[in-house]
Design a protein around this motif. Sequence first.
Motif, short mmCIF file in Angstrom:
data_model
loop_
_atom_site.label_atom_id
_atom_site.label_comp_id
_atom_site.label_asym_id
_atom_site.label_seq_id
_atom_site.Cartn_x
_atom_site.Cartn_y
_atom_site.Cartn_z
N LEU A 206 62.52 11.94 8.00
CA LEU A 206 62.75 11.45 6.57
C LEU A 206 61.86 10.47 5.97
CD1 LEU A 206 66.59 11.24 6.33
CD2 LEU A 206 65.06 13.16 5.49
N ALA A 207 61.61 9.32 7.02
CA ALA A 207 60.83 8.34 6.77
C ALA A 207 59.23 9.04 6.51
CB ALA A 207 60.70 7.22 7.73
N ALA A 208 58.83 9.93 7.61
CA ALA A 208 57.49 10.49 7.37
C ALA A 208 57.42 11.27 6.03
CB ALA A 208 57.72 11.62 8.56
N VAL A 209 58.43 11.87 5.50
CA VAL A 209 58.33 12.63 3.93
C VAL A 209 58.05 11.60 3.14
CG1 VAL A 209 59.73 14.02 2.43
CG2 VAL A 209 59.77 14.46 4.84
N GLU B 122 54.86 0.45 -2.65
CA GLU B 122 55.45 1.65 -2.01
C GLU B 122 55.07 2.23 -0.62
OE1 GLU B 122 55.67 4.77 -4.93
OE2 GLU B 122 56.59 3.59 -6.51
N VAL B 123 53.45 2.27 -0.61
CA VAL B 123 52.99 2.66 0.58
C VAL B 123 53.12 1.88 1.56
CG1 VAL B 123 50.64 3.12 1.55
CG2 VAL B 123 51.20 3.86 -0.66
N ARG B 124 53.16 0.34 1.40
CA ARG B 124 53.62 -0.76 2.45
C ARG B 124 54.92 -0.52 3.02
NH1 ARG B 124 50.29 -4.00 -1.11
NH2 ARG B 124 52.28 -5.07 -1.72
N SER B 125 55.81 -0.33 2.09
CA SER B 125 57.14 -0.28 2.51
C SER B 125 57.72 1.12 3.14
CB SER B 125 58.30 -0.29 1.15
OG SER B 125 57.96 -1.43 0.46
N ALA B 126 56.81 2.32 2.65
CA ALA B 126 56.97 3.52 3.47
C ALA B 126 56.41 3.49 4.76
CB ALA B 126 56.41 4.81 2.48
N TYR B 127 55.27 2.81 5.07
CA TYR B 127 54.65 2.73 6.37
C TYR B 127 55.54 1.91 7.24
CZ TYR B 127 51.45 2.41 10.19
OH TYR B 127 50.89 2.32 11.38
N ILE B 128 56.17 0.80 6.78
CA ILE B 128 56.97 -0.06 7.62
C ILE B 128 58.32 0.81 8.23
CG2 ILE B 128 58.62 -2.01 7.52
CD1 ILE B 128 56.62 -3.16 5.48
N ALA B 129 59.01 1.54 7.16
CA ALA B 129 59.93 2.33 7.66
C ALA B 129 59.60 3.32 8.51
CB ALA B 129 60.45 2.80 6.24
N TYR B 130 58.34 3.86 8.29
CA TYR B 130 57.82 5.05 9.11
C TYR B 130 57.41 4.63 10.56
CZ TYR B 130 54.51 8.67 10.54
OH TYR B 130 53.81 9.52 11.33
N ARG B 131 56.85 3.56 10.68
CA ARG B 131 56.71 2.89 12.14
C ARG B 131 57.75 2.42 12.83
NH1 ARG B 131 52.51 2.95 15.73
NH2 ARG B 131 54.08 2.38 17.18
N ALA B 132 58.92 1.70 12.06
CA ALA B 132 60.01 1.34 12.48
C ALA B 132 60.84 2.30 13.07
CB ALA B 132 60.62 0.39 11.72
N SER C 284 57.35 10.99 -4.96
CA SER C 284 58.06 10.04 -4.41
C SER C 284 59.38 9.90 -5.02
CB SER C 284 57.38 8.48 -3.88
OG SER C 284 56.99 7.96 -5.02
N GLY C 285 60.52 9.65 -4.42
CA GLY C 285 61.60 9.37 -5.23
C GLY C 285 61.85 8.24 -6.27
N GLU C 286 60.78 6.96 -5.62
CA GLU C 286 60.83 5.89 -6.71
C GLU C 286 60.19 6.21 -7.82
OE1 GLU C 286 59.47 2.36 -4.27
OE2 GLU C 286 60.43 2.86 -2.56
N ALA C 287 58.96 6.89 -7.66
CA ALA C 287 58.20 7.31 -9.04
C ALA C 287 59.14 8.01 -9.87
CB ALA C 287 56.95 8.00 -8.65
N ALA C 288 59.66 9.23 -9.33
CA ALA C 288 60.62 9.88 -10.16
C ALA C 288 61.59 9.26 -10.74
CB ALA C 288 61.19 11.01 -9.37
N ALA C 289 62.43 8.17 -10.37
CA ALA C 289 63.31 7.23 -10.71
C ALA C 289 62.77 6.57 -11.83
CB ALA C 289 64.06 6.40 -9.74
N GLY C 290 61.76 6.09 -11.73
CA GLY C 290 60.96 5.18 -12.76
C GLY C 290 60.67 6.21 -13.92
#
Length: 479
Positions: A456-459, A386-396, A469-475
Amino acid sequence: MIGPVTLFGLTQPLIRHVGRFAVLGVSAFSLAACASFSPNGGMTPVASRVGQELGQTAAKIVTAADEVSAMAKVEALLAKPLTADSAVQIALLKNRGLQAEYNALGISEADYVEASLPMSPAFSIGKLIGGGELEIERRLVGSILSLFTLPARRAVAEAEFKAASFRAVDATFRLAAETRRAYYNAVASRQLVALLEKGQNSAEAAADLTVKLGETGAATKLEQARASAFYAEVSAELAEAKMRAGVDRETLTRLMGLWGMELNFKLPGQLPPLPDRVPSSERLEADAVTRRVDLMVARLELEAMEKSLGLTKASRYVTALDLAGMANTTIETGEDGTSTADAYGFEIELEIPIFDLGETGVRRSTETYMQAVNLLAERAINIRSEVRSAYIAYRATYDISWQYRNRILPLRETIDEQALLEYSGMITDVFDLLTTASESIDSNVAAIEAKRDFFLAAVDFQAALIGGSGEAAAGEAEE
């Protein structure tokens, strides 16, 4: 009549019989050490963690004074245009769903305090009448097993209470993240409405001009139709943007828990500027594993299961052990008068699981524990991803928004200026001017959306680091 040396009808001879058991019980009770209620319902670690990670105040609203104090803070924040931070602070004070999460923490504390107390003994009294005799029986029954297992049960409840504390922190982080997302969506929608209103005015002026030129023969019917279509398209986009802005504002209102006169809060006209730089990706995974509160909850739940498993194994052969003190008084009425006879004794009752010898309980606890171990390992792996994915979106999204701000929009501004000069010099026709205006609106809309996507990506990136995070809540919802 109960004399001065009796207790619930149990006289001193009987009390001496159970004295040894009482000493053992007191020893177990002293080892357990009763827990007590905290003055704020277990909110101290929650407020500390929220202040540390978010820089905001988390408070449980219990009394009327708490309500007045919270409202004073909310009114002061609403008197100014909202920022993302002030919107989050209002949500932490006004959102009733979050207050319900804090109530759940208070319930967990009550369970913890209750688990640290020994079970109350049961007192019963009965009588039999017949044949001129009156027999009165009194029993005082207490669970010896529950007294001996009190320290272990207290340790389990303490771990569960700590887990509940981190669940309250995670709920706070989740609300903060949702409020920030709603804030950036609402501000971006408002900015889009302002942009499209400006574009509509320009399109309307162009359409009116084209109609007048058509009356003089300087514009064809095709050019008039194109100008009118451009105006209608921009008007439709504006109507959709207004609808989206209203919905986004209501989402933010709902998360902040506002109603009545509080609805007249002020939003800024545009999104904040981009930061000069973004953090590097070094040590992000390690930080997330250390800081994620949902992972801490899973660890504490695993600790509670481990302690519970030890308790199950320790009591597998005896599931109930009760000690009862008894006193019987027989009153017999005869020709010589009334005679009274007293009898005392005690009774120990054991429940032994003969058929399975406690194996089913131990096996169930073991499988439950290993299930929690595997889920904890899976969550740790998922958090790193999740952290890697979030950082990719944040940076992009930062790079995309930077491109719009520093390159695309300046080029569009130049194109608009040159197109207007060429039209004024009669080098191009009105259709080329309208095409340029349409492309400029699209570029500005895309720039606003790109900046919104970055925030939004920063959040999401912050939530991936600390929790909520939304992913943890969904899980958790699926489980």
